[in-house]
Design an enzyme around this catalytic site. Structure first.
Site, PDB file in Angstrom:
ATOM      1  N   LYS A   1     -31.155 -18.307  29.880  1.00  0.00           N
ATOM      2  CA  LYS A   1     -29.790 -18.809  29.710  1.00  0.00           C
ATOM      3  C   LYS A   1     -29.361 -18.801  28.238  1.00  0.00           C
ATOM      4  CE  LYS A   1     -29.803 -21.967  33.697  1.00  0.00           C
ATOM      5  NZ  LYS A   1     -29.298 -21.105  34.761  1.00  0.00           N
TER       6      LYS A   1
ATOM      7  N   CYS B   1     -26.277 -25.494  42.629  1.00  0.00           N
ATOM      8  CA  CYS B   1     -27.521 -26.288  42.632  1.00  0.00           C
ATOM      9  C   CYS B   1     -27.279 -27.696  42.134  1.00  0.00           C
ATOM     10  CB  CYS B   1     -28.618 -25.632  41.790  1.00  0.00           C
ATOM     11  SG  CYS B   1     -29.187 -24.087  42.445  1.00  0.00           S
TER      12      CYS B   1
ATOM     13  N   ASP C   1     -32.261 -32.424  29.423  1.00  0.00           N
ATOM     14  CA  ASP C   1     -32.301 -31.087  30.016  1.00  0.00           C
ATOM     15  C   ASP C   1     -31.258 -30.232  29.291  1.00  0.00           C
ATOM     16  OD1 ASP C   1     -31.980 -28.810  31.494  1.00  0.00           O
ATOM     17  OD2 ASP C   1     -31.467 -29.822  33.379  1.00  0.00           O
TER      18      ASP C   1
END
Lengths: 405, 146
Positions: A225, A363, A199
């Site tokens: 991002k 998160c 990721d």
């Protein structure tokens, strides 16, 4: 590299004020600001050649399709994928992971099989696997981390086993900024023929991400991002693996032939791009990557390393400030708490001083649980930030401490 | 004092300050002065969802009036709760349900708390109203059946 004032001038939003104070934007981990070339790309698409891609016979559709496929090529070369077939556009890193969790899960995961993630993962790299595990009665295993926020490698090796079907780990922890040893993680998994998903949501924008050198099997990231638009992301997969996976969404453009009896699917990467994709987003993302290349990824890395060193040094001199994530391998993120002051109180006052940080679990609730805290204040910096801004953050922190003690 | 008289007093308190830092200092002071909640109320049952920090709100019903005690682990949030309690605690369910809470806008608290945070504020108001509705329907008994 361009000088800092020229770089900042490329990002119009950095010139604005909030509450009559110059904006200090330290929430780049959540989303990055956009250079003018990315903002202009959206206008260009909609004023010059907006038209549905891969469908029309007309001039505009051809032009839009070409720009879209050029964007795919730009992403391919940026991450050094072997071919364009291996680059799928999605809605973002979360969508990419969900796609793999579904498609890979359908093809390769059964009852009692194991998926291995780390304790540092963002919810986006936890929940899709939990969903897969509950669908297939598979088991989710977690690599533990130490007090510095680094994964415990020996424990990882012990968790790799005959039942492990996939390892899925972050390149960089979003909550702490700690860089994971993905090269070592991948080679250990590959020695047992286990594929690895990386990721890259918090990694791709901070340095050179070469998927072939890394040898990961899947790599995902989000456009927003990495200075591109929101709503666009990338799923890279090795061609031989992607071609074995069933599609996760059905619709137009992903098919070759649609009789009612049985549809045959299109070739890679289109098999995984059902419906009209976010082509303006893809084109904007390509512009963002071009912009970064014009600055130089090594230059960006160096600037961000300087900012991290300066910020760490300055912030550690604040009495009562504790940094979470103390690995020497970090991106320019400082996750911290001030004595017994609630993160939310800190964030609110910093906000009023014109400083944007993030507060909460980011998160990544398991990370917070690991450290026995409810959340942190996270200052995530990038190449357009300055030492003066870090000084303002430190002055803001001193102000917070004086107000709450 | 009526609900509106208290609201006007709060608006006056905040209008003295031009700088938001001073307004926050006032909120912090109010948060510190908020009476302690019964430890038994700091439980899941009284936790309000939708706030960035944890907020507990505990009602009691005496002589037709609802009294609230509350707490939060963030001091600014405690300050906001203190304001709500000052306005709405010790009122009848009908007064609470029909109250127009204009002080939130006029003090600038609403616009100066970003959406997730003001959601927290709105969650608190919503929870207070829900309690008022619950106690209101119990008083007089059997009203629901009427």
């Amino acid at each position: 590299m361009k000088d800092i004032s020229a770089i900042r001038a490329d990002f119009p939003i950095l010139g604005r004020t909030v509450y009559d104070k110059d904006l200090v934007y330290f929430d780049n981990g959540a989303t990055t600001q956009k250079p003018k070339c990315v903002i202009d790309a959206a206008t260009e698409v909609f004023t010059l050649y907006n038209s549905n891609i891969h469908r029309g016979v007309h001039f505009l559709s051809d032009m839009a399709s070409e720009e879209y496929e050029n964007a795919r090529e730009r992403v391919r070369s940026f991450i050094n994928a072997g071919s364009r077939e291996e680059v799928v556009f999605t809605a973002g890193a979360t969508a990419s992971i969900n796609a793999v969790a579904f498609s890979f899960g359908e093809r390769f995961v059964g009852r009692g099989d194991e998926i291995l993630i780390s304790h540092l993962e963002h919810h986006a790299n936890i929940v899709p696997w939990q969903m897969l595990c509950s669908r297939k009665q598979a088991v989710l295993k977690v690599i533990p981390v130490d007090d510095n926020g680094e994964i415990i490698f020996e424990e990882y090796l012990k968790l790799l086993g005959k039942k492990t079907r996939l390892v899925s780990v972050a390149q960089v922890s979003n909550a702490l900024g700690v860089i994971l040893p993905v090269d070592r993680i991948i080679s250990a998994a590959h020695s047992m023929n286990i594929p690895v998903l990386v990721d890259g949501a918090q990694g791709v924008q901070h340095g050179v991400s070469d998927v072939r050198k890394m040898d990961c099997d899947f790599y995902v990231f989000s456009g927003h991002k990495i200075y591109g638009p929101a709503g666009i992301g990338v799923l890279y997969g090795k061609a031989e693996l992607l071609s074995e996976l069933p599609p996760y969404q059905g619709g137009g453009d992903m098919v070759k032939n649609v009789p009612f009896e049985k549809t045959s699917y299109n070739d890679l990467p289109f098999k995984f791009e059902a419906g009209t994709v976010n082509f303006p987003g893809a084109i904007g993302l390509a512009r963002a990557l071009e912009y970064l290349l014009s600055l130089g990824m090594d230059n960006i890395k160096q600037r961000e390393r300087d900012l991290l060193e300066y910020a760490t040094q300055q912030m550690l001199s604040v009495k009562g400030l504790k940094i979470y994530g103390n690995s020497p391998e970090k991106i320019s993120v400082i996750s911290f708490l001030l004595k017994d002051i609630h993160m939310y109180d800190t964030g609110m006052i910093l906000d009023k001083l014109g400083i944007a940080v993030r507060t909460g679990t980011h998160c990544a609730q398991p990370v917070m649980d690991r450290f026995g805290i409810e959340g942190t204040v996270r200052a995530s910096m990038c190449f357009y930030n300055t030492r003066e801004e870090i000084d303002r953050l430190c002055a803001g922190i001193e102000k917070v401490i004086s107000m709450f003690s | 004092m009526t609900i509106n008289e208290i609201q006007d007093a709060i608006i006056d308190d905040f209008s003295v300050f031009d700088d938001w830092m001073d307004k926050y200092n006032l909120l912090i002071e109010m948060g510190r002065d908020l009476p302690l909640i019964d430890p038994g109320c700091r439980t899941e049952e009284y936790l309000i969802e939708g706030c960035q920090s944890r907020v507990w709100l505990c009602p009691s019903f005496e002589n037709g009036k609802i009294f609230f005690t509350a707490d939060s682990d963030a001091i600014i949030t405690r300050g906001i709760i203190a304001l709500l309690i000052r306005v709405l605690s010790g009122r009848s369910p009908d007064e609470i349900i029909s109250a127009d809470l204009y002080f939130i806008d006029r003090t600038g608290l609403h616009q100066n708390l970003s959406p997730t945070r003001s959601n927290g504020l709105l969650s608190m108001v919503k929870q207070i109203r829900l309690y008022a509705i619950a106690f209101g329907t119990k008083q007089p008994p059997g009203r629901l059946n009427g």
